[in-house]
Enzyme design. Structure first.
Site, short mmCIF file in Angstrom:
data_model
loop_
_atom_site.label_atom_id
_atom_site.label_comp_id
_atom_site.label_asym_id
_atom_site.label_seq_id
_atom_site.Cartn_x
_atom_site.Cartn_y
_atom_site.Cartn_z
CG ASP A 278 86.70 -21.48 9.03
OD1 ASP A 278 86.49 -21.82 10.20
OD2 ASP A 278 87.82 -21.16 8.60
CG ASP B 170 86.98 -24.69 13.33
OD1 ASP B 170 87.29 -25.83 12.95
OD2 ASP B 170 87.80 -23.74 13.36
CD GLU B 171 88.13 -25.16 8.67
OE1 GLU B 171 88.15 -25.41 7.45
OE2 GLU B 171 89.15 -24.95 9.35
#
Length: 424
Positions: free
Chosen positions: A22, A118-119
């Site tokens: 993350d 973003d992950e």
């Protein structure tokens, strides 16, 4: 440190090594990286405040010190931190940075499944199972050196606990959730820390005396089913570490599971007439997108967020599959009428459709339907789609939208960002 000290034992030899990485404060981290002058200031990336899309999308570590939360309005955030610097979101820029980070992931495995920009989950079982923690450290350092931002990584034997691990400690941290420690680390945490236990589910759990993930894991499955339906089975399995869902490979096709749009209105929606104006625009956008992708759907979902930022969602499953704008609008408005109490004005609403089939499936006819009317409406919708594609969204509109041009003057299909999500 290995993913599990007993990973090579007979009991755990078939365990996988799953990472969840993350990017910390992703949007804000990118903005601070590109503008060194603001790095030490409290910074938040936000929507357009002038059009009432002014909510906090991301914040940096300095802003977190003031308890600023993602999803709250800019004015609320600035009451907590008057010196907060807000910058507009630039999704195209964040996409480029996301691609850079994913290229690093791909050096270790072709099993990389994004969860938003973003992950991502990584399955490194094939080549690095016994060195999962070492590989997590290496990836973390490379992202820092090569991209300029930090990541928090969870390491575990399934996707759910890996995700929990990346959330457990931030920023720039690595947390291992093993067979030996998950009952201590995971079970003692609040129920809301488990993936897919949102605010509404958490409240339902608290009403039956369930407050921690351990409480979920040890609850009678019948109790969870009674209060949560099939969702009870799902979170019971998650809490007990039974998740066996695979990590998708890079480029692997992921079937679309829902299509939706939502918007924050330029003013509060005080009655059903206001809601109807916004709902039609949203339904038109959703149905056009469905038709473009060749889908018909069966389940219509609506969301309502009031001025106190309390959100509810409701859904209804139709008897037949459809992509007709009139069908979806009718179903959505029925849900709004049933659930809007006329007491709390709404700040934003959303409409989505799920439970898809391809539009070339044979249609079951019934004696109560006017098939000629359905065929005529399908032709009309397709004609309107072509007109809007060629001449613009506002070339033709229902007269009902002209009753309040301020509310209806937005184009969710072309103008609104659809943020990617994935899982289940």
């Amino acid at each position: 440190m290995k993913i599990c000290d007993t990973v090579n034992s007979k009991l755990y030899k078939n365990d996988r090594a799953i990472l969840h990485s993350d990017c910390n404060c992703f949007y804000a981290s990118v903005e601070c990286l590109l503008n060194p002058n603001i790095r030490d200031l409290p910074v938040a990336v936000s929507g357009d405040a002038e059009n009432r899309h002014g909510i906090i999308l991301a914040k940096n570590e300095e802003a977190k010190k003031y308890n600023i939360k993602t999803g709250e309005a800019i004015w609320q955030a600035k009451k907590k931190c008057p010196q907060l610097l807000t910058v507009p979101a630039r999704l195209d820029v964040y996409k480029k940075f996301s691609d850079k980070v994913r290229r690093i992931y791909s050096d270790y495995t072709d099993m990389v499944e994004p969860f938003g920009l973003d992950e991502a989950w990584l399955d490194i079982s094939e080549d690095y199972k016994n060195d999962a923690h070492t590989i997590a450290k290496e990836i973390s350092q490379r992202v820092k050196d090569e991209v300029g931002i930090t990541v928090s990584i969870g390491v575990s034997f399934n996707k759910i606990f890996a995700k929990f691990g990346s959330d457990y400690k931030k920023p720039d941290a690595i947390t291992c959730i093993t067979r030996d420690n998950y009952k201590t680390l995971v079970w003692n945490s609040p129920a809301g820390d488990l993936l897919y236990v949102g605010g509404a589910t958490r409240k339902k759990l608290e009403q039956i005396g369930i407050y921690t993930i351990g409480d979920i894991a040890n609850a009678p499955i019948g109790l969870l089913r009674t209060h949560l339906g099939k969702w009870g089975d799902l979170i019971y399995g998650f809490a007990n570490g039974y998740d066996s869902s695979p990590v998708a490979r890079i480029g692997e096709y992921s079937e679309v599971k829902s299509i939706g749009n939502s918007t924050t209105a330029v003013r509060d929606l005080k009655n059903l007439d206001d809601i109807k104006v916004i709902a039609y625009v949203l339904c038109d956008s959703v149905c056009r997108r469905m038709r473009e992708q060749g889908f018909v759907g069966k389940t219509v979902c609506v969301s309502m967020r009031d001025t106190g930022l309390s959100t509810i969602t409701r859904q209804h499953t139709l008897n037949t599959y459809t992509s007709l704008t009139s069908d979806i609008t009718k179903a959505a408005m029925a849900l709004f009428k049933e659930n809007f109490d006329n007491k709390s004005p709404l700040r934003s609403i959303g409409v989505s459709v799920t439970d898809f089939a391809h539009n070339n499936i044979p249609r079951q006819m019934d004696i109560f339907s006017d098939e000629r009317k359905i065929i005529a409406e399908e032709k009309l919708d397709k004609t309107l789609d072509k007109l809007k594609q060629r001449f613009g969204n506002y070339i033709i509109r229902p007269a009902s939208l002209l009753t309040d041009r301020g509310l209806s003057a937005f184009n969710p299909k072309d103008e609104h960002t659809i943020h990617p999500v994935g899982y289940l």
